[in-house]
Enzyme design. Structure first.
Site: not given
Ligand code: IPM
Ligand code: MG
Length: 356
Positions: A135, A190, A222, A246, A250
Site C-alpha cells: 500500500y 505467503k 490462499d 484488506d 471483507d
Molecule cells: C478498507 C478500504 C480501504 C483500504 C480503501 C477505501 C482505501 O478498502 O479500509 O478496507 O483498501 O484499506
Molecule cells: Mg477494504
C-alpha cells in the site's frame, strides 16, 4: 477528551449523526468538533484531507470517521480521490494496527449466506497491519520498463516491503489481543512465494517467544481465504499484512451477513485511534434514511473502550445495540420476515432509548 468527527461522503453523515446522538446520550459529555473529509473535503477545500481536518485529527484524543468515496470523484487524479483521505490519516497518525472484529449476533444468524451451523456464534478478530506493505511501499508508478523481458514497454509497478520493526509491533498487538481472548493466533502470509512474507513469518515466530501462553500457527493467505469460508469458527485472532488483511477482512465481514454491523479501530502505539464502520460510503442509498447506523455506533463504543478508557460506557452502548436487536428492530440490510423494518434515525432513536 476531544473527539474529531469526520462524517465524509455518501451515508457517512447520516450514520455519524446517529453515533453522535448516542455519545451525547451518555452521562459524560465529550467535546466534539466536525470537519470535512473525502469528497466533502475536496468540495470544501480542494483536497480530500484538508490541512485543517488533519490538524484536528492530530490534536484530538480520538477520531470518529464515517466513510469516504463517491463515483463522481472517480475521474480525479489519484492524489485528489476520497480514498486518499483515509490512507493519509492512517499514515500521518501512525495508525498501524487495524482491529476488525467479525461477530455474528445470534439474532442475525439468518443474515449470513453460509449455513447457520458454520457461522453461529462466530467471534473472530482480524488484526491488519495498516501503514506498510504494498500500500505504501516505494517506488511505485507507471513507467517504461528499463530492462527485462518487457524492456521498452509501459509497465505498472508497486513495492511490497516490511521493515522488521513494523512486523514486530503489529505482532505484539496481535499476541496481546489473543491473550485477552482464546489465546490462539494465526499469522497469515505467503511465505511460499514472497520474500517479504517469509521475513514476516520469521519475525512473528521470534516475537512468539515472548508469548508462550498463546498458540501460534501460520497459514498461507490462499488457504486462509478458503478456511474462512469452510470453517471460520476455527480462528480466534488472525494477524496479517496490509493487503492480505484488506481482502480477508471483507470476506470475514460477509460471513456475518451484515457488514452494516461491524465496527473497526485503527490504533497507534499509544492507543490513540480512528474508529470507523467496516462498510463503505454506499452512495447508492445515501440520503434515503435507510443506512444501518449500528456499525458506526459500535465504532463509537470501541473508541470509548480503546482510546478514551471508558469501558463501562462502551459496555452500555454495546448492550443497547443488543437490546434493539432483541426488540426485533432491523434496517433493510439485516431485515428478515417477522422483524420490524426501521430507518437510520429510528434505529438511532431506539439505541438512545435503550441506553436509558
Ligand atoms: C478498507 C478500504 C480501504 C483500504 C480503501 C477505501 C482505501 O478498502 O479500509 O478496507 O483498501 O484499506
Ligand atoms: Mg477494504
Amino acid at each position: 477528551m476531544k473527539i474529531a468527527i469526520l462524517p465524509g461522503d455518501g451515508i457517512g453523515p447520516e450514520i455519524i449523526e446517529q453515533a453522535v446522538r448516542v455519545l451525547n446520550a451518555l452521562d459524560e459529555k465529550f467535546e466534539m468538533e466536525t470537519a470535512p473529509v473525502g469528497g466533502a473535503g475536496y468540495e470544501a477545500h480542494g483536497h480530500p484531507l484538508p490541512d485543517a481536518t488533519l490538524a484536528l485529527a492530530k490534536a484530538a484524543d480520538a477520531v470518529l470517521f464515517g466513510a469516504v468515496g463517491d463515483w463522481k470523484y472517480d475521474k480525479l487524479e489519484r492524489a485528489l480521490r476520497p480514498e486518499q483521505a483515509i490512507l493519509g490519516l492512517r499514515k500521518n497518525l501512525n495508525l498501524f494496527a487495524n482491529l476488525r472484529p467479525a461477530i455474528l449476533y445470534p439474532e442475525l444468524a439468518g443474515a449470513s449466506t453460509l449455513k447457520p451451523e458454520v457461522v453461529s456464534g462466530l467471534d473472530i478478530l482480524i488484526i491488519r497491519e495498516l501503514t506498510g506493505d504494498i500500500y505504501f511501499g516505494q517506488p511505485r508508478g507507471v513507467r517504461t520498463a528499463p530492462d527485462g523481458a518487457f524492456k521498452g514497454e509501459r509497465e505498472g509497478f508497486d513495492t511490497m516491503r516490511y521493515a522488521e520493526s513494523e512486523i514486530r509491533r503489529i505482532a505484539h498487538v496481535a499476541f496481546q489481543a489473543a491473550r485477552k481472548r482464546d489465546k490462539r493466533l494465526t499469522s497469515v502470509d505467503k511465505a511460499n512465494v514472497l520474500e517479504t512474507f517469509q521475513f514476516w513469518k520469521d519475525i512473528v515466530t521470534d516475537v512468539h517467544k515472548e508469548y508462550q501462553d498463546v498458540t501460534l500457527d501460520h497459514m498461507y493467505v490462499d488457504n486462509a481465504a478458503m478456511q474462512l469460508v469452510r470453517a471460520p469458527k476455527k480462528f480466534d485472532v488472525i494477524v496479517t499484512g496490509n493487503m492480505f488483511g484488506d481482502i480477508l477482512s471483507d470476506a470475514a465481514a460477509m460471513l456475518t451477513g451484515s457488514i452494516g454491523m461491524l465496527p473497526s479501530a485503527s490504533l497507534d502505539a499509544n492507543n490513540k485511534g480512528l474508529y470507523e464502520p467496516s462498510h463503505g460510503s454506499a452512495p447508492d442509498i445515501a440520503g434515503k434514511g435507510v443506512a444501518n447506523p449500528l456499525a458506526t455506533i459500535l465504532s463509537a463504543a470501541m473508541m470509548l473502550r480503546f482510546s478514551l478508557n471508558r469501558a463501562e460506557q462502551a459496555d452500555r452502548i454495546e448492550n443497547a445495540v443488543k437490546a434493539v436487536l432483541a426488540q426485533g428492530l432491523r434496517t433493510p440490510d439485516i431485515y428478515e420476515e417477522g422483524t420490524t423494518k426501521v430507518g437510520t434515525k429510528e434505529m438511532g432513536d431506539a439505541v438512545v432509548q435503550a441506553l436509558r
